[in-house]
Design a protein around this motif. Structure first.
Motif, PDB file in Angstrom:
ATOM      1  N   THR C  17       0.834  -1.199  -0.099  1.00  0.00           N
ATOM      2  CA  THR C  17       0.109  -0.100   0.129  1.00  0.00           C
ATOM      3  C   THR C  17       0.861   1.050   0.148  1.00  0.00           C
ATOM      4  OG1 THR C  17      -1.821   1.335   1.178  1.00  0.00           O
ATOM      5  CG2 THR C  17      -0.166   0.015   2.362  1.00  0.00           C
ATOM      6  N   LYS C 101     -18.079  -8.259   6.880  1.00  0.00           N
ATOM      7  CA  LYS C 101     -17.073  -7.449   6.509  1.00  0.00           C
ATOM      8  C   LYS C 101     -15.917  -7.544   7.507  1.00  0.00           C
ATOM      9  CE  LYS C 101     -15.560  -3.039   7.816  1.00  0.00           C
ATOM     10  NZ  LYS C 101     -15.849  -1.726   8.949  1.00  0.00           N
ATOM     11  N   TYR C 104     -14.028 -10.931   6.436  1.00  0.00           N
ATOM     12  CA  TYR C 104     -13.525 -10.814   5.348  1.00  0.00           C
ATOM     13  C   TYR C 104     -12.248 -10.206   5.430  1.00  0.00           C
ATOM     14  CZ  TYR C 104     -17.757 -12.934   2.872  1.00  0.00           C
ATOM     15  OH  TYR C 104     -18.707 -13.694   2.656  1.00  0.00           O
ATOM     16  N   ARG C 105     -12.289  -9.280   6.050  1.00  0.00           N
ATOM     17  CA  ARG C 105     -10.966  -8.142   6.227  1.00  0.00           C
ATOM     18  C   ARG C 105      -9.942  -8.889   7.137  1.00  0.00           C
ATOM     19  NH1 ARG C 105     -11.654  -1.630   6.772  1.00  0.00           N
ATOM     20  NH2 ARG C 105     -13.325  -1.197   5.205  1.00  0.00           N
ATOM     21  N   ASP C 110      -9.543  -9.724   2.392  1.00  0.00           N
ATOM     22  CA  ASP C 110      -9.868  -9.888   1.279  1.00  0.00           C
ATOM     23  C   ASP C 110     -10.686  -8.706   0.926  1.00  0.00           C
ATOM     24  OD1 ASP C 110      -9.902 -10.767  -1.409  1.00  0.00           O
ATOM     25  OD2 ASP C 110     -10.778 -12.860  -0.897  1.00  0.00           O
ATOM     26  N   PRO C 111     -10.278  -7.346   1.188  1.00  0.00           N
ATOM     27  CA  PRO C 111      -8.997  -6.841   1.467  1.00  0.00           C
ATOM     28  C   PRO C 111      -8.553  -6.804   2.871  1.00  0.00           C
ATOM     29  CG  PRO C 111     -10.353  -5.016   1.386  1.00  0.00           C
ATOM     30  CD  PRO C 111     -11.331  -6.072   1.132  1.00  0.00           C
ATOM     31  N   ALA C 113      -7.262  -4.103   4.374  1.00  0.00           N
ATOM     32  CA  ALA C 113      -7.852  -2.809   4.753  1.00  0.00           C
ATOM     33  C   ALA C 113      -8.096  -1.968   3.425  1.00  0.00           C
ATOM     34  CB  ALA C 113      -7.062  -2.096   5.580  1.00  0.00           C
ATOM     35  N   CYS C 114      -8.587  -0.706   3.332  1.00  0.00           N
ATOM     36  CA  CYS C 114      -8.988  -0.147   2.239  1.00  0.00           C
ATOM     37  C   CYS C 114      -7.792   0.295   1.498  1.00  0.00           C
ATOM     38  CB  CYS C 114      -9.832   1.194   2.457  1.00  0.00           C
ATOM     39  SG  CYS C 114     -11.284   0.698   3.243  1.00  0.00           S
ATOM     40  N   ALA C 115      -7.558   0.211  -0.029  1.00  0.00           N
ATOM     41  CA  ALA C 115      -6.302   0.581  -0.357  1.00  0.00           C
ATOM     42  C   ALA C 115      -5.164  -0.038  -0.137  1.00  0.00           C
ATOM     43  CB  ALA C 115      -6.277   1.934  -0.690  1.00  0.00           C
ATOM     44  N   VAL C 116      -5.174  -1.510   0.200  1.00  0.00           N
ATOM     45  CA  VAL C 116      -4.338  -2.312   0.807  1.00  0.00           C
ATOM     46  C   VAL C 116      -4.078  -3.381   0.136  1.00  0.00           C
ATOM     47  CG1 VAL C 116      -2.998  -3.508   2.663  1.00  0.00           C
ATOM     48  CG2 VAL C 116      -4.046  -1.305   2.987  1.00  0.00           C
ATOM     49  N   GLY C 117      -2.982  -3.841  -0.770  1.00  0.00           N
ATOM     50  CA  GLY C 117      -3.063  -5.041  -1.453  1.00  0.00           C
ATOM     51  C   GLY C 117      -3.365  -6.404  -0.955  1.00  0.00           C
ATOM     52  N   GLU C 118      -4.035  -7.315  -1.702  1.00  0.00           N
ATOM     53  CA  GLU C 118      -4.194  -8.509  -1.284  1.00  0.00           C
ATOM     54  C   GLU C 118      -3.360  -9.617  -2.098  1.00  0.00           C
ATOM     55  OE1 GLU C 118      -8.243  -9.417  -2.307  1.00  0.00           O
ATOM     56  OE2 GLU C 118      -8.852  -7.392  -1.912  1.00  0.00           O
ATOM     57  N   TYR C 124     -10.635 -14.912  -6.789  1.00  0.00           N
ATOM     58  CA  TYR C 124     -11.758 -14.393  -5.691  1.00  0.00           C
ATOM     59  C   TYR C 124     -13.126 -14.574  -6.411  1.00  0.00           C
ATOM     60  CZ  TYR C 124     -14.337 -10.668  -3.533  1.00  0.00           C
ATOM     61  OH  TYR C 124     -15.549  -9.727  -2.932  1.00  0.00           O
ATOM     62  N   GLY C 126     -15.799 -13.572  -4.481  1.00  0.00           N
ATOM     63  CA  GLY C 126     -16.900 -12.799  -3.518  1.00  0.00           C
ATOM     64  C   GLY C 126     -17.936 -13.817  -2.625  1.00  0.00           C
TER      65      GLY C 126
END
Lengths: 605, 251, 261
Positions: C17, C101, C104-105, C110-111, C113-118, C124, C126
């Motif tokens: 990130t 939520k 999954y986090r 997955d992910p 955190a927000c804007a942090v890579g997986e 995937y 969903g």
């Protein structure tokens, strides 16, 4: 010579704000192959920034309202310079257009009985503005955008149009470039609708975005069309003044419509002292009466008092604020105070003015539910524009239409708040309709002489060829401050002459602009090209302002402080002559007696 | 001498890019977009950036500031630690065009898949403010596409073929919950917009500059509607037994 | 020239990130909280003793992990009464829109955190395919509502104290613990997204349907609670474990339940 791509359409609409979208929807619905061209992404046009509402005599809140009253308010607000036929069509058709928007999915705020709610605004006799909190423009553009998606319109985004192409004396299409790639593009078309908006980027303090560089005004002028009322530039009375980074950002008139009051440094509501003769007797004369009116409006009753003077027309309020500041009674950062906190509850403020609340909280650290806002005039709207036939919106060049802010005539010397969104809908639709009809009358697509194209291509690429020269941003800043200081709210002969001199220098310097980088998405280059439009438009405004030797509406002359009855019957027409921009007076069209009577009734009623 | 700050701005295009540092004087109340404009006017005239209203209303100036998706016009520089450079990159999920500008055209293609508002004509268009409220929240969307950018289904998994993204769930919610709309877009949600790919991790809601509760108010209620129509055995049984209660099939 | 080149790095990959804040703190706290609860609950479910106190020494105070108490003597000892019932509230939380939520986090990253890579390369899907079971949430809601009734009855029992061969109304800390527990569980259950849909969220035009006003009212109230669904999810989770712990402590004689009234 660089290559260019070519498209062919029946109707090309330049500009994708309210007027452009509405025109494209109409033209397409009438069977014309239609292209919609926007300088930004679709849905980002200036219409999204409109806050207060759409004026239409729906009579949902006050049953006394009708188109005749709206017509009278518009003409009075325009200080009698409006083209009467446009004002009539506008007042008659606005309600229909608003209801149509609702049928297309718009969700306006509601009255208690579930109809479209209307709010009070400056210069409107009755609560007339259909609205959605303080984001009416967004609602309108999204509704039109979603309607347009399924209409089969080709949308060309981030494409700037530089020139109207002619086929003899009629329109043959237009020329531009894709901002993203820099690639040139020719649209051959049977009819072109200009819906490019205004010219506010010529002034230093402005509520307008980078797009507002007078493209349509300038291109119409170059194509041989006439402009009208170019001396009338509206300064919105309430823009933010602090912090500097947001100076000029708009604060909706809805704040005053919802009961907000203007006070000076001494805490005095100075608008009571500034009610002009024209509106004498129509506004509250004491704070008590004004408060009574606000309370009635909040309670949803028909007021038994006259409205507060804060709801006078924009030209009047802007001048009054300027005067307070000039005479040393301004707020700390050179504005006056706009106070809604002491009038409405925090919940009401957040509900009716959510964007204002957020804007001040995040950008100025001011909580408008507790503190007053600092406000001052900001360049906002261009009354003047392409002179068009009131019914068809066709300019004096065959096949060239104009609608919305780029068209002139509806608003006269001063526009009422809320009349621009309705203008976009009413005349956008008309322009689309008559452009489609005009295209249908011409079986073949026009022929465009390649020399015209070569010339504009060469001109467009010139800034890349200079190795040394002016910075376009610096020149733009100088232009903006010149217009602001010399052709602002209040003007004098001397300053206007000085402005003309400056513009002449800028013109020479603009020929020496150099831009770095390549042709792809290059804002410096884009600005360099836009400067040509801004210089011509600025000169048109300045020359017209110089000729009108009186004060009327948004045009105030320090050296001719009063209105002059002779000028009340004259519009100024701007044309591109052989020696540059020419300005000449022309008598207003004669208003039919039944409409004249409407105005007179207003005087005595 | 005014205080200064350092910006690191992504410069480059499809061929590749790098961060370039610029020094900018800071002024009171300055936002990131002001700083970018200063760079444009004084250091890099060809610096590509999208913007329009500069008041958080048009949603043009989305970018990633210190790694977080933001509207540059509403992002005050004084909230960032003084002395540290502020890094500005374009939205990651979309192909870069140049500098801070990315190609968001995919979003406009998705929008075309959604059937238009279809007014019911059996009654006059009257509804209360309370009913309007629910839909008006969704209609606040300014299409900045920050939610699309942050959504990991698009950002990390690149499911652009199968998934519509939060923006368009908000748009469908605005249509589906409109008191006057007569259409049914549940099948579209399940199939073309792939709402099942959303695992409601709420990053869209976190970045929304309009504070729309995208996940709670739009996506989850839509997921529930999809369950109603496709996954709820009792509802299915009801529909078989009482065919007239079946919601109207898609447009 | 002010410009100086710094390399841009925008590769993906787990944890990659450009964020500079403590983005990992949230998912870590979630993982510890949820993980701790699952470990404790599993232990207590298998423990199969010290889950209630009974008259005549006290009112009837039953651990929420063991309520309703179903004793089937022919089952092997590790299949405790808790195991028999905990799948229902467990399933309600497992399929809850908030917990989805959260895990999954925190667990699937997955992910993270927000804007942090997986992690790269995983396919995937969903909430499609295997995860379609999440759509059963409304059925777990129906069960959870029944559990609320049962747990409320437990609170009533916890108010009935033995007195001179008869019965009397009384309140102890244990009663309050059970009462608080059922209150928080009620708030959690009544803030459920599926319930919100059921009571009115599925209506488009409240002024066109039967009982529209009522449904709008219900929907609005559930919506108000729903805003804080995460808060109720965590407080009720903590409280239900604490209630069990408290009963364990008094049942094993480590604490004495303090009678207040």
């Amino acid at each position: 010579m660089p290559s260019y791509e070519t498209h062919e359409y029946d109707v090309v609409v330049v500009g994708a704000g309210g007027a452009g979208l509405r025109a494209a929807i109409e033209a397409s619905a009438r069977g014309a192959r239609t292209a919609l061209i926007c300088k930004s992404l679709l849905g980002k046009a200036h219409t999204v920034m409109a806050e207060g509402g759409i004026a239409a005599a729906l009579a949902n809140v006050d049953t006394r309202d009708q188109w005749q009253v709206h017509f009278r308010d518009t003409i009075k607000g325009g200080k009698f310079l409006n083209q009467w036929r446009m004002a009539q069509l506008h007042a008659q058709e606005a309600a229909e257009r608003v209801l149509e928007l609702e049928q297309w999915g718009a969700v306006f705020d509601r009255t208690k009985d579930g109809r479209i709610l209307q709010r009070n605004f400056g210069g409107h006799t009755y609560p007339r503005l259909a609205h959605v909190g303080d984001r009416t423009g967004l609602e309108m553009i999204r509704t039109l955008q979603d309607r347009g998606v399924h209409q089969g319109i080709d949308v060309h985004m981030e494409c700037t149009i530089r020139r109207i192409l002619k086929d003899g004396d009629r329109v043959g299409g237009c020329f531009g470039y894709h901002r993203e790639t820099g690639r040139f593009v020719v649209f051959r078309a049977k009819a072109v609708v200009l819906a490019t908006g205004g010219i506010g980027r010529c002034w230093a303090i402005s509520s307008n975005s980078w797009e507002y560089t007078g493209d349509g005004h300038a291109m119409a002028l170059w194509a041989g069309a006439e402009l009208i009322d170019m001396e009338f530039v509206q300064f919105h009375p309430t823009g933010m003044v602090w912090p500097l980074s947001v100076q000029g950002t708009l604060i909706t008139e809805g704040v005053r419509g919802e009961g907000g009051v203007l006070v000076n440094r001494e805490g005095r509501r100075f608008m009571f002292e500034r009610i002009p003769e024209l509106y004498r007797g129509e506004f509250a004369e004491t704070e008590e009466e004004a408060t009574r009116w606000v309370q009635a409006v909040i309670a949803g009753r028909r007021p038994d008092a006259r409205r507060p003077p804060e709801l006078l027309t924009r030209d009047v309020v802007a001048r009054a604020i300027r005067r307070e500041v000039r005479e040393g009674r301004g707020s700390p950062h050179g504005g006056v105070l706009l106070d809604i906190a002491s009038r409405r509850t925090p919940e009401e403020i957040k509900r009716k003015l959510p964007s204002m609340y957020q804007q001040f909280k995040e950008l100025a650290d001011v909580d408008i539910t507790r503190e007053p806002m600092e406000v001052g005039p900001t360049c906002h709207y261009m009354m003047g524009g392409v002179r068009v036939d009131p019914d068809t919106q066709e300019s004096t060049v065959r096949g060239l239409f104009a609608a919305g802010e780029v068209a002139g005539g509806l608003h006269g010397a001063n526009r009422l708040g809320g009349n621009s969104l309705s203008d976009l809908l009413v005349f956008g639709r008309r322009a689309g309709q008559f452009a489609a009809e005009s295209a249908q009358r011409n079986a073949s697509v026009a022929q465009v002489d390649p020399d015209q194209i070569d010339q504009v291509v060469r001109e467009s690429l010139a800034p890349f060829e200079r190795t040394d020269g002016e910075n376009p941003y610096a020149l733009h800043e100088e232009l903006r401050s010149t217009m602001h200081n010399l052709v602002g709210i209040v003007r004098t002969e001397e300053e206007l002459h000085a402005a003309l001199g400056k513009l002449q220098q800028f013109r020479q310097r603009s020929a020496r602009i150099k831009v770095g980088g390549n042709i792809q998405y290059n804002p410096g280059w884009h600005l360099a090209l836009d400067l040509k439009n801004m210089l011509d438009v600025s000169e048109a405004v300045t020359r017209a302002a110089l000729q009108r030797k009186e004060s009327r509406g948004a045009h105030t002359r320090d050296d001719f402080a009063d209105s002059d009855a002779r000028w009340a019957k004259l519009n100024l027409i701007v044309r591109q002559g052989t020696d540059g921009i020419e300005v000449s007076p022309r008598p207003l069209p004669e208003m039919p007696p039944e409409l004249k009577k409407l105005l007179e009734e207003g005087e005595h009623g | 001498m005014a205080e200064t700050m350092t910006l690191e701005i992504h410069r480059g295009d499809t061929a590749g890019g790098e961060l370039v540092s610029y020094t900018v004087p800071s002024t009171p109340g300055m936002v990131v977009l002001d700083a970018v404009h200063f760079v444009q006017a004084h250091h890099a005239p060809d610096l590509a950036v999208r913007w329009n209203c500069k008041a958080g209303r048009c949603g043009s100036c989305g970018a990633e500031v210190n790694g977080k998706p933001r509207l540059m016009c509403m992002d005050r520089v004084d909230k960032y630690p003084a002395g540290e450079p502020i890094t500005i990159r374009p939205m990651k999920t979309f192909p870069v065009i140049k500098d801070l500008v990315s190609d968001v055209s995919w979003n406009f293609e998705v929008n075309k898949k959604i059937p238009a508002f279809k007014p019911r004509n059996d009654r006059p268009p009257r509804f209360s403010q309370e009913e309007a409220d629910r839909v008006q929240e969704f209609r606040k969307c300014i299409e900045c596409f920050l939610c699309q950018n942050v959504c990991h289904v698009l950002r990390d998994h690149q499911r652009k073929e199968e998934f519509g993204g939060p923006r368009f769930f908000v748009r469908v919610a605005a249509l589906e919950m409109h008191p006057l709309d007569d259409g049914n877009r549940t099948g579209l949600l399940k199939q073309d917009l792939g709402i099942g790919f959303c695992n409601i991790t709420k990053c869209c809601t976190e970045v929304c500059p309009e504070s729309i509760h995208i996940t709670d108010n739009a996506i989850i209620p839509l997921k529930e509607r999809v369950v109603d129509e496709f996954y709820d055995p009792i509802k299915k049984l009801f529909r078989i037994l009482m065919p007239q209660s079946r919601p109207e099939a898609g447009d | 020239m002010m410009a100086e080149a710094v390399l841009a790095n925008r590769r993906g990959g787990l944890g990659r990130t450009e964020r500079r804040d403590l983005w990992w703190a949230g998912p870590l706290a979630t993982a510890l909280g949820l993980g701790g609860f699952v470990v404790y609950a599993t232990f207590r479910a298998l423990y199969n003793t010290d889950f209630r106190v009974v008259p005549p020494d006290s009112a009837y105070i039953l651990s929420p992990f063991y309520s309703p108490l179903i004793v089937l003597p022919w089952l092997p000892p590790w299949v405790s009464p808790a195991i028999l019932i905990l799948w229902a509230p467990g399933g309600f939380r497992l399929t809850c829109y908030y917990y989805r939520k959260a895990y999954y986090r925190a667990f699937f990253l997955d992910p993270p955190a927000c804007a942090v890579g997986e992690a790269r390369g995983h396919d995937y899907r969903g909430e499609t395919r295997l995860f379609l079971f999440q759509n059963l949430h409304r059925y777990f809601l129906y069960l959870a509502l029944i559990f609320l009734v049962i747990l409320s009855i437990d609170v009533v029992y916890a108010c009935i104290w033995p007195a001179d061969g008869g019965k009397t109304f009384g309140i102890s800390v244990g009663t309050l613990v059970l009462g608080t527990n059922v209150t928080l569980l009620t708030l959690y259950t009544f803030s459920c997204h599926s319930l919100r849909h059921l009571v009115g969220g599925n209506v488009d035009c409240f002024s066109c349907v039967a009982m529209g006003q009522l449904r709008h009212g219900l929907w609005k109230n559930v919506s108000l609670l729903n805003k804080h669904h995460m808060f109720w999810a965590w407080t009720s989770l903590f409280m239900v474990a604490f209630a069990d712990f408290y009963v364990w402590m008094i049942a094993s004689g480590r604490f004495t339940d303090l009678r207040i009234l």
